[in-house]
Scaffold this motif. Sequence first.
Motif, short mmCIF file in Angstrom:
data_model
loop_
_atom_site.label_atom_id
_atom_site.label_comp_id
_atom_site.label_asym_id
_atom_site.label_seq_id
_atom_site.Cartn_x
_atom_site.Cartn_y
_atom_site.Cartn_z
N GLY A 69 1.22 24.09 -12.97
CA GLY A 69 2.29 23.21 -12.56
C GLY A 69 2.16 22.65 -11.16
N LYS A 70 1.37 23.31 -10.30
CA LYS A 70 1.21 22.85 -8.92
C LYS A 70 -0.11 22.11 -8.73
CE LYS A 70 4.06 26.54 -6.93
NZ LYS A 70 4.12 27.65 -5.95
N ASP A 110 -0.94 16.41 -14.00
CA ASP A 110 -0.87 17.82 -14.38
C ASP A 110 -2.20 18.31 -14.93
OD1 ASP A 110 1.80 18.16 -13.68
OD2 ASP A 110 2.53 17.56 -15.66
N LEU A 111 -2.50 19.56 -14.62
CA LEU A 111 -3.65 20.23 -15.22
C LEU A 111 -3.22 20.79 -16.58
CD1 LEU A 111 -4.98 22.17 -12.10
CD2 LEU A 111 -5.58 19.86 -12.88
N GLU A 179 14.93 28.64 -11.78
CA GLU A 179 15.94 27.98 -10.94
C GLU A 179 15.31 27.31 -9.72
OE1 GLU A 179 20.16 29.13 -8.81
OE2 GLU A 179 19.48 30.34 -10.51
N ARG A 180 14.24 27.91 -9.20
CA ARG A 180 13.56 27.28 -8.05
C ARG A 180 12.90 25.97 -8.45
NH1 ARG A 180 12.61 32.78 -6.17
NH2 ARG A 180 10.87 32.99 -7.62
N ALA A 181 12.66 25.75 -9.72
CA ALA A 181 12.03 24.51 -10.19
C ALA A 181 13.05 23.42 -10.49
CB ALA A 181 11.20 24.80 -11.44
N LEU A 182 14.34 23.71 -10.27
CA LEU A 182 15.41 22.77 -10.60
C LEU A 182 15.98 22.12 -9.34
CD1 LEU A 182 17.36 25.03 -13.14
CD2 LEU A 182 15.38 23.55 -13.58
N GLN A 222 11.40 20.64 -12.97
CA GLN A 222 9.94 20.67 -12.94
C GLN A 222 9.45 21.98 -13.57
OE1 GLN A 222 7.85 18.20 -11.76
NE2 GLN A 222 9.63 16.89 -11.41
N LEU A 223 9.54 22.04 -14.88
CA LEU A 223 9.31 23.29 -15.60
C LEU A 223 7.86 23.49 -16.04
CD1 LEU A 223 12.48 23.22 -17.89
CD2 LEU A 223 12.13 24.58 -15.83
N TYR A 224 7.09 22.42 -16.13
CA TYR A 224 5.72 22.57 -16.62
C TYR A 224 4.92 23.49 -15.71
CZ TYR A 224 0.97 21.63 -18.05
OH TYR A 224 -0.33 21.79 -18.48
N GLY A 225 4.30 24.49 -16.32
CA GLY A 225 3.47 25.41 -15.56
C GLY A 225 4.24 26.54 -14.89
N VAL A 226 5.55 26.58 -15.02
CA VAL A 226 6.35 27.63 -14.39
C VAL A 226 6.28 28.90 -15.24
CG1 VAL A 226 8.67 28.35 -13.72
CG2 VAL A 226 7.90 26.02 -13.26
#
Length: 400
Positions: A69-70, A110-111, A179-182, A222-226
């Motif tokens: 995700g990063k 995105d990877l 929650e940190r991704a929101l 931003q949930l992808y990869g989390v």
Amino acid sequence: MTFRHFARRRGAIAVLGVVAALTLGACSSEPTVSASGTEGGGPTSEAPAAKPASLTLTPAAGTEDVAPGKPAKVAVTNGTLTSVTLTNPDGKQVQGQPSADKKSWSTSEDLGYGKTYTWSGQATGEDGKQVPVNGAFTTVDPKRQMAGSLNVGDGQTYGIAMPISLTFPRAVKDKAAVERALSVKTEPETEGSWAWLNGDTSVHWRPKEYFEPGTKVTVDAQLYGVAMGGGTYGRHDVSAKFTIGRSQIVKGNTKEHTMQVVRDGKQVMDFPVSYGLDSDPGRVTHSGVHVVMSKHSTYSMSNPRYNYTDVNVPWAVRISNNGEFIHGLAGSVWAQGKKNISHGCLNLSPANAKKYYDSVLPGDPVEISGSTQQLGSKDGDYSDWTYDWTAWSKLSALSS
């Protein structure tokens, strides 16, 4: 005066002349020259040696189980990046962008999951020498992926009590990571907080107070990869931009059998109502702040417990998914404004129900008072306003 005495005196004068010359020399502005031939006599300073380029790869070469995700990055000190390429197992280049000063490079797409990526390229150091960019890393191959769905949509308009809901098919184990991704951005700025509900299968954001009319809202997940915990990772990102409409609040009182509609601070409707039967806890209308969830020109009502099925009612506005609606019912007009006989709903005449129906937005608050039962967290998905602000804030996974 004898000659001998005169000679001694002339000698004394000569000595004084030498001292004066030495003294004047000490005040002279002429530069002095050291034994080494440099002015000032101090040590000679040398220019610092040019340094070779030093590279930092993120993630580091050889890293496995990388969450994709990063962005992947290359950074250089003591030099600049000449070229950078990151390729997937099929040899396709990953899109990326160098910084303006050529000190770093970062992926811009995105990877994938479960893939090995390989670096290539070079950097040029301050010393003019080339340093290769090389190495590889592997992204995680998750046991499962999970997606979340939003209750709000792009370009839509909602009422001032509208909660933002992100719902998952299963309980989230690492709620803090999710929650940190929101993020929720509002214009004007609005204080609000996330809270985990429904057995940790959904997380809601609501403002501390009702939204200001006209507020612009952007929600970004931003949930992808989390890493969501238990080997589960986010499947994809979700986002929405929407607007808060005019202020419209329903104020209803079960004891007075009335319902007023207040729009932008002015009462625009006042209807007689029949609420749920007070003597039956299974039928009483709940007091508290409900939220309009949906509306239907016709809705089929069923309640086997009270021996009725497929009763079609007009102009039905759902205010909770515990079975409470505001709708028209010609058969109860005789009781409206006088007596509570319904099975929890707010019964209006069909004509009054149509007037209200036409004015409704999802997210409008419906404030009911006077009944023997209080709306609570088990009364539906939009029970957000049954919590006071302190209690609501504590439901965040990031609350201290």
